[in-house]
Design a protein around this motif. Structure first.
Motif, short mmCIF file in Angstrom:
data_model
loop_
_atom_site.label_atom_id
_atom_site.label_comp_id
_atom_site.label_asym_id
_atom_site.label_seq_id
_atom_site.Cartn_x
_atom_site.Cartn_y
_atom_site.Cartn_z
N THR A 211 -2.20 -10.31 -6.97
CA THR A 211 -2.10 -8.87 -7.21
C THR A 211 -2.50 -8.08 -5.98
OG1 THR A 211 -2.46 -9.17 -9.58
CG2 THR A 211 -2.92 -6.97 -8.69
N VAL A 212 -3.56 -8.51 -5.30
CA VAL A 212 -3.98 -7.84 -4.07
C VAL A 212 -2.88 -7.95 -3.01
CG1 VAL A 212 -5.66 -7.86 -2.18
CG2 VAL A 212 -6.44 -8.12 -4.54
N HIS A 213 -2.27 -9.12 -2.88
CA HIS A 213 -1.18 -9.30 -1.92
C HIS A 213 0.02 -8.42 -2.28
CE1 HIS A 213 -2.48 -12.52 0.80
NE2 HIS A 213 -3.25 -12.87 -0.22
N ALA A 214 0.33 -8.32 -3.55
CA ALA A 214 1.44 -7.47 -3.98
C ALA A 214 1.18 -6.01 -3.61
CB ALA A 214 1.68 -7.62 -5.48
N LEU A 215 -0.06 -5.56 -3.76
CA LEU A 215 -0.41 -4.18 -3.39
C LEU A 215 -0.38 -3.98 -1.88
CD1 LEU A 215 -3.19 -3.49 -6.01
CD2 LEU A 215 -0.96 -2.36 -5.86
N HIS A 216 -0.77 -5.00 -1.12
CA HIS A 216 -0.70 -4.92 0.35
C HIS A 216 0.75 -4.74 0.81
CE1 HIS A 216 -4.61 -5.42 2.21
NE2 HIS A 216 -4.93 -6.33 1.31
N ALA A 217 1.70 -5.21 0.01
CA ALA A 217 3.11 -5.17 0.40
C ALA A 217 3.80 -3.84 0.08
CB ALA A 217 3.86 -6.31 -0.29
N VAL A 218 3.13 -2.93 -0.61
CA VAL A 218 3.79 -1.66 -0.95
C VAL A 218 3.81 -0.73 0.26
CG1 VAL A 218 3.13 -1.83 -3.39
CG2 VAL A 218 1.72 -0.46 -1.82
N PRO A 219 4.74 0.22 0.29
CA PRO A 219 4.81 1.16 1.41
C PRO A 219 3.56 2.03 1.51
CG PRO A 219 6.84 1.21 0.12
CD PRO A 219 5.84 0.39 -0.65
N GLU A 220 3.25 2.43 2.71
CA GLU A 220 2.12 3.31 2.99
C GLU A 220 2.51 4.73 2.61
OE1 GLU A 220 -1.57 3.74 3.72
OE2 GLU A 220 -0.83 1.93 4.72
N ARG A 221 1.94 5.24 1.51
CA ARG A 221 2.18 6.61 1.05
C ARG A 221 1.20 6.93 -0.05
NH1 ARG A 221 5.18 7.60 -3.67
NH2 ARG A 221 6.21 5.82 -4.61
N LEU A 222 1.24 8.14 -0.57
CA LEU A 222 0.41 8.51 -1.71
C LEU A 222 1.18 8.21 -3.00
CD1 LEU A 222 -1.25 11.91 -0.78
CD2 LEU A 222 -2.33 9.66 -0.97
N TYR A 223 0.47 7.66 -3.96
CA TYR A 223 1.04 7.34 -5.27
C TYR A 223 0.42 8.28 -6.29
CZ TYR A 223 2.93 3.38 -2.85
OH TYR A 223 3.64 2.60 -1.96
N GLU A 224 1.27 9.02 -6.96
CA GLU A 224 0.82 10.06 -7.89
C GLU A 224 0.43 9.51 -9.27
OE1 GLU A 224 0.37 13.25 -7.12
OE2 GLU A 224 1.13 13.00 -5.07
N SER A 225 0.94 8.33 -9.60
CA SER A 225 0.69 7.78 -10.93
C SER A 225 0.86 6.26 -10.92
CB SER A 225 1.68 8.38 -11.94
OG SER A 225 3.00 7.93 -11.64
N PHE A 226 0.47 5.65 -12.01
CA PHE A 226 0.66 4.22 -12.18
C PHE A 226 2.14 3.88 -12.10
CE2 PHE A 226 1.23 0.46 -14.91
CZ PHE A 226 0.43 -0.43 -14.23
N ASP A 227 2.98 4.71 -12.70
CA ASP A 227 4.43 4.47 -12.66
C ASP A 227 4.97 4.50 -11.24
OD1 ASP A 227 4.66 4.06 -15.38
OD2 ASP A 227 5.12 6.16 -15.81
N ASP A 228 4.41 5.35 -10.37
CA ASP A 228 4.80 5.36 -8.96
C ASP A 228 4.54 4.01 -8.31
OD1 ASP A 228 5.72 7.95 -8.88
OD2 ASP A 228 4.01 8.75 -7.76
N VAL A 229 3.41 3.42 -8.64
CA VAL A 229 3.06 2.10 -8.10
C VAL A 229 4.04 1.06 -8.65
CG1 VAL A 229 1.28 0.32 -7.92
CG2 VAL A 229 0.63 2.74 -7.85
N LEU A 230 4.31 1.12 -9.94
CA LEU A 230 5.23 0.16 -10.55
C LEU A 230 6.62 0.21 -9.94
CD1 LEU A 230 4.56 0.10 -14.39
CD2 LEU A 230 4.07 -1.66 -12.69
N ASP A 231 7.02 1.38 -9.48
CA ASP A 231 8.35 1.53 -8.88
C ASP A 231 8.51 0.72 -7.60
OD1 ASP A 231 9.22 3.24 -10.88
OD2 ASP A 231 8.88 5.06 -9.72
N VAL A 232 7.40 0.41 -6.92
CA VAL A 232 7.50 -0.24 -5.61
C VAL A 232 6.84 -1.61 -5.51
CG1 VAL A 232 7.78 1.93 -4.36
CG2 VAL A 232 5.48 0.98 -4.70
#
Length: 69
Positions: A39-60
């Motif tokens: 899970t930590v590795h998956a989060l490291h792989a997301v684009p560098e930006r601000l995420y407004e909600s949990f759904d924003d995180v799920l999108d990427v």
């Protein structure tokens, strides 16, 4: 090791993260909430930006629902 996680794992480790949150905040928060390594590795792989909600995180984030929660 994998760079994927499950929705349930993410929901558990990011349940009380303040929004908006940047990538570093998400990774840090997940780590502090005892996220598994994948899970930590998956989060490291997301684009560098601000995420407004949990759904924003799920999108990427790379989610693999065939994995056990």
């Amino acid at each position: 090791m994998s760079d994927t996680t499950t929705v349930e794992r993410l929901r558990t480790v990011l349940a009380d993260v303040a929004s908006p949150a940047g990538k570093a905040q998400l990774v840090d928060h997940a780590s502090r909430n005892n996220a598994d390594e994948d899970t930590v590795h998956a989060l490291h792989a997301v684009p560098e930006r601000l995420y407004e909600s949990f759904d924003d995180v799920l999108d990427v984030v790379a989610v693999d629902e065939s994995r056990e929660a």
